[in-house]
Design an enzyme around this catalytic site. Structure first.
Site, PDB file in Angstrom:
ATOM      1  N   ASP A 188       5.677  -6.248  13.872  1.00  0.00           N
ATOM      2  CA  ASP A 188       4.832  -7.253  13.226  1.00  0.00           C
ATOM      3  C   ASP A 188       5.591  -8.135  12.250  1.00  0.00           C
ATOM      4  O   ASP A 188       5.073  -9.152  11.793  1.00  0.00           O
ATOM      5  CB  ASP A 188       3.672  -6.563  12.482  1.00  0.00           C
ATOM      6  CG  ASP A 188       2.690  -5.957  13.449  1.00  0.00           C
ATOM      7  OD1 ASP A 188       2.427  -6.584  14.474  1.00  0.00           O
ATOM      8  OD2 ASP A 188       2.196  -4.842  13.176  1.00  0.00           O
ATOM      9  N   HIS A 241       7.319   2.549   9.791  1.00  0.00           N
ATOM     10  CA  HIS A 241       6.588   2.962  10.983  1.00  0.00           C
ATOM     11  C   HIS A 241       6.493   4.480  10.985  1.00  0.00           C
ATOM     12  O   HIS A 241       7.429   5.154  10.571  1.00  0.00           O
ATOM     13  CB  HIS A 241       7.306   2.484  12.257  1.00  0.00           C
ATOM     14  CG  HIS A 241       6.417   2.488  13.450  1.00  0.00           C
ATOM     15  ND1 HIS A 241       6.195   3.621  14.190  1.00  0.00           N
ATOM     16  CD2 HIS A 241       5.659   1.504  13.998  1.00  0.00           C
ATOM     17  CE1 HIS A 241       5.341   3.332  15.149  1.00  0.00           C
ATOM     18  NE2 HIS A 241       4.993   2.057  15.055  1.00  0.00           N
TER      19      HIS A 241
HETATM   20  N1  CMC Z   1       6.762  -0.768   1.752  1.00  0.00           N
HETATM   21  C1  CMC Z   1       7.096   0.097   0.765  1.00  0.00           C
HETATM   22  N2  CMC Z   1       7.111   1.425   0.889  1.00  0.00           N
HETATM   23  C2  CMC Z   1       6.760   1.928   2.084  1.00  0.00           C
HETATM   24  C3  CMC Z   1       6.396   1.107   3.166  1.00  0.00           C
HETATM   25  C4  CMC Z   1       6.399  -0.294   2.972  1.00  0.00           C
HETATM   26  N3  CMC Z   1       6.061  -1.106   3.972  1.00  0.00           N
HETATM   27  N4  CMC Z   1       6.087   1.877   4.227  1.00  0.00           N
HETATM   28  C5  CMC Z   1       6.242   3.145   3.829  1.00  0.00           C
HETATM   29  N5  CMC Z   1       6.667   3.189   2.528  1.00  0.00           N
HETATM   30  C6  CMC Z   1       7.012   4.394   1.746  1.00  0.00           C
HETATM   31  C7  CMC Z   1       5.764   5.159   1.322  1.00  0.00           C
HETATM   32  O1  CMC Z   1       5.309   4.729   0.056  1.00  0.00           O
HETATM   33  C8  CMC Z   1       6.292   6.563   1.308  1.00  0.00           C
HETATM   34  O2  CMC Z   1       7.051   6.728   0.129  1.00  0.00           O
HETATM   35  P1  CMC Z   1       7.106   8.180  -0.627  1.00  0.00           P
HETATM   36  O3  CMC Z   1       7.715   9.115   0.359  1.00  0.00           O
HETATM   37  O4  CMC Z   1       7.920   7.931  -1.834  1.00  0.00           O
HETATM   38  O5  CMC Z   1       5.669   8.510  -0.933  1.00  0.00           O
HETATM   39  C9  CMC Z   1       7.252   6.612   2.488  1.00  0.00           C
HETATM   40  O6  CMC Z   1       7.723   5.269   2.632  1.00  0.00           O
HETATM   41  C10 CMC Z   1       6.625   7.083   3.792  1.00  0.00           C
HETATM   42  O7  CMC Z   1       5.518   6.236   4.067  1.00  0.00           O
HETATM   43  P2  CMC Z   1       4.112   6.710   4.640  1.00  0.00           P
HETATM   44  O8  CMC Z   1       3.056   5.790   4.132  1.00  0.00           O
HETATM   45  O9  CMC Z   1       3.957   8.181   4.365  1.00  0.00           O
HETATM   46  O10 CMC Z   1       4.348   6.497   6.181  1.00  0.00           O
HETATM   47  P3  CMC Z   1       3.240   6.435   7.306  1.00  0.00           P
HETATM   48  O11 CMC Z   1       3.897   6.893   8.535  1.00  0.00           O
HETATM   49  O12 CMC Z   1       2.006   7.152   6.874  1.00  0.00           O
HETATM   50  O13 CMC Z   1       2.857   4.879   7.398  1.00  0.00           O
HETATM   51  C11 CMC Z   1       2.956   2.585   7.982  1.00  0.00           C
HETATM   52  C12 CMC Z   1       3.418   4.001   8.319  1.00  0.00           C
HETATM   53  C13 CMC Z   1       3.364   1.644   9.105  1.00  0.00           C
HETATM   54  C14 CMC Z   1       1.422   2.567   7.861  1.00  0.00           C
HETATM   55  C15 CMC Z   1       3.592   2.147   6.638  1.00  0.00           C
HETATM   56  O14 CMC Z   1       4.999   2.132   6.760  1.00  0.00           O
HETATM   57  C16 CMC Z   1       3.088   0.785   6.178  1.00  0.00           C
HETATM   58  O15 CMC Z   1       2.049   0.719   5.504  1.00  0.00           O
HETATM   59  N6  CMC Z   1       3.816  -0.329   6.510  1.00  0.00           N
HETATM   60  C17 CMC Z   1       3.349  -1.663   6.203  1.00  0.00           C
HETATM   61  C18 CMC Z   1       2.274  -2.095   7.201  1.00  0.00           C
HETATM   62  C19 CMC Z   1       2.848  -2.432   8.553  1.00  0.00           C
HETATM   63  O16 CMC Z   1       3.852  -3.118   8.671  1.00  0.00           O
HETATM   64  N7  CMC Z   1       2.156  -1.973   9.601  1.00  0.00           N
HETATM   65  C20 CMC Z   1       2.545  -2.256  10.995  1.00  0.00           C
HETATM   66  C21 CMC Z   1       2.996  -1.031  11.699  1.00  0.00           C
HETATM   67  S1  CMC Z   1       3.853  -1.354  13.246  1.00  0.00           S
HETATM   68  C22 CMC Z   1       2.720  -2.067  14.314  1.00  0.00           C
HETATM   69  C23 CMC Z   1       1.480  -1.297  14.549  1.00  0.00           C
HETATM   70  O17 CMC Z   1       1.481  -0.068  14.633  1.00  0.00           O
HETATM   71  O18 CMC Z   1       0.456  -1.918  14.668  1.00  0.00           O
END
Ligand code: CMC
Length: 434
Positions: free
Chosen positions: A369, A309
């Site tokens: 989720d 998140h």
């Molecule tokens: N699985 C594997 N690696 C992950 C994941 C994941 N689900 N989420 C983040 N990471 C890694 C990412 O690759 C990055 O690694 P590095 O620093 O080595 O490059 C690090 O963690 C930080 O991630 P980010 O993508 O920069 O974080 P963000 O804040 O931009 O994205 C997120 C947040 C929710 C989009 C992302 O964690 C994600 O894609 N999660 C899976 C989808 C999900 O469950 N979404 C629902 C969110 S909660 C409900 C809502 O808001 O609707």
């Protein structure tokens, strides 16, 4: 908001500027950069809004480090335990918990608006029978704008309130009808003798030939899910609603844009994808470590859906509540093996991920989720309705933010700037000379 400042110095010119610092009730302070361009000639640069506050707001507070979520100051755990979705709607819209009389009046108003114009019945027929319900929602909410032109009086407080009540009231009808259309059943009309959540389930599962009796356990679980999803401060879909609304567009158009944003798997669409992911894990028979390794592999686009998140760097408090409810619900309704297998796989995956250095280092915990889809599945709700229910629940949050923004005399159109990295001035070359 306080008298602190931050000084910035342009090392190239030696020019200095004092930037005001505003303190909120809780959470990090913000640096006011509104005059930065005028005085220093710079824009700030923050793609993805990692450190940017887009507005000030009095609605919801999240402390991501400590896993705290407050609606108008009330912890989500207390609301989940004691409140109901309509009461939470009132709280988000009107800034306080209602008295009994206020809540009754609010419920009456919502009931009064729950029907859709009969022309909307024909509207559904324009979709393929297997259209994704979120596509119907994006279009349906946008189409409602045409029935309520007075909603364009966005500077009139009463018209804004009426639009908000209409949207909260009509969303369950629109959502349930998109499901009915997909399975070829007659649309079920709203029932004013039922509470908000029971009415939604009645429209989803009721048929004209039989009296529908809502299962109390399902009604309670659904109401709780609606409470947990009701608002989440400046997330992508809420920011979209604010941005669209900032042009003084109809709130129906603004919410339609928000629903489009919610649909994506990185946001609300994750609940649907989580179930697909868990099902694939079960059917493949592969060790969970295999999927954890894929999620860690930077050359693989696979991510553990339902994990991570932007704000929570500790357990998502909504996930904590929903995990418990999921457990209880499966016990109470006697889960079939498929649902139990899904839940067991989710718990096993959570265990493996939370012990893995990659997830620990990046503070990746299960989010709301991760478990909500399993509850929906156990209630017999089809996969492509999961995100629609999220949209139904978030409608009040979107509206609370839209109303807050529209009531702010200093609000102006949202218009970000950019760092341009394209070609410099070019001279047009006629086609025959290229
Ligand atoms: N699985 C594997 N690696 C992950 C994941 C994941 N689900 N989420 C983040 N990471 C890694 C990412 O690759 C990055 O690694 P590095 O620093 O080595 O490059 C690090 O963690 C930080 O991630 P980010 O993508 O920069 O974080 P963000 O804040 O931009 O994205 C997120 C947040 C929710 C989009 C992302 O964690 C994600 O894609 N999660 C899976 C989808 C999900 O469950 N979404 C629902 C969110 S909660 C409900 C809502 O808001 O609707």
């Amino acid at each position: 908001m306080g008298n602190d400042t931050v000084t910035i110095i342009d090392n190239a010119t030696g020019k200095r500027m004092e930037l005001p610092v505003f303190k909120g009730t809780c959470g990090p302070s913000v640096i006011d950069v509104r005059n930065l361009y005028r005085e220093m000639g710079y824009f700030t640069y923050d793609p993805g809004y990692l450190s940017t506050g887009s507005c000030d707001s009095k609605i919801t507070f999240i402390d991501g480090e400590n896993g705290t979520l407050l609606y108008r100051g009330y912890p989500i755990e207390q609301l989940a335990k004691h409140s109901t979705y309509p009461e939470v709607c009132y709280l988000l819209l009107y800034r306080k918990l209602p008295t009994k009389a206020e809540l009754e009046k609010f419920n009456e108003s919502i009931k009064k608006h729950s029907l859709l114009d009969e022309a909307m019945r024909v509207f559904y027929r324009g979709f393929r029978h297997d259209a994704h319900a979120m596509a119907i929602m994006v279009a349906g909410v946008g189409a409602l704008a045409s029935f309520y032109p007075e909603a364009l009086n966005v500077h009139d407080r009463n018209d804004r309130e009426t639009s908000a009540h209409r949207l909260i009231a009509k969303m369950p009808t629109l959502a349930a009808w998109s499901y009915k259309y997909s399975i070829g059943q007659p649309f079920t009309y709203p029932r004013n003798d039922l509470d908000f959540t029971a009415n939604f389930l009645s429209m989803m599962f009721g048929i004209p030939t039989e009296e529908y009796q809502a299962n109390e356990t399902f009604v309670k679980a659904m109401d709780l899910i609606l409470i947990l999803h009701a608002d989440h401060e400046q997330n992508a879909s809420t920011s979209t609603v604010r941005l669209t609304g900032s042009s003084e567009a109809s709130p129906f158009a603004a919410l339609s844009a928000g629903i489009g944003t919610l649909w994506g798997p990185a946001h609300g669409g994750a609940n649907e994808v989580v179930v697909h992911m868990l099902e694939e894990m079960i059917s493949s028979g592969k060790n969970l470590k295999h999927y954890i390794n894929r999620a860690k592999d930077k050359n693989d686009r696979f991510r553990l859906m339902g994990f991570g998140h932007r704000v929570y760097k500790n357990y998502d408090p909504r996930a904590k509540i929903i995990r418990q409810i999921c457990h209880q619900l499966l016990k109470e309704i006697g889960s079939d093996t498929e649902n139990q297998q899904l839940f067991d796989t989710a718990m096993a995956l959570e265990r493996v991920a939370l012990e893995d250095e990659y997830f620990i280092e990046r503070k990746l915990y299960p989010n709301v989720d991760f478990y909500s889809g399993i509850i929906f599945r156990a209630m017999g709700i089809p996969l492509n309705m999961f995100t629609v229910i999220f949209a139904l629940a978030r409608t009040v949050g979107w509206l609370a933010h839209w109303m807050e923004m529209m009531a702010d005399p200093d609000a102006r159109i949202s218009r970000p700037r950019q760092l341009y990295t394209g070609p410099d001035l070019q001279k047009y070359v006629p086609i025959e000379k290229r």
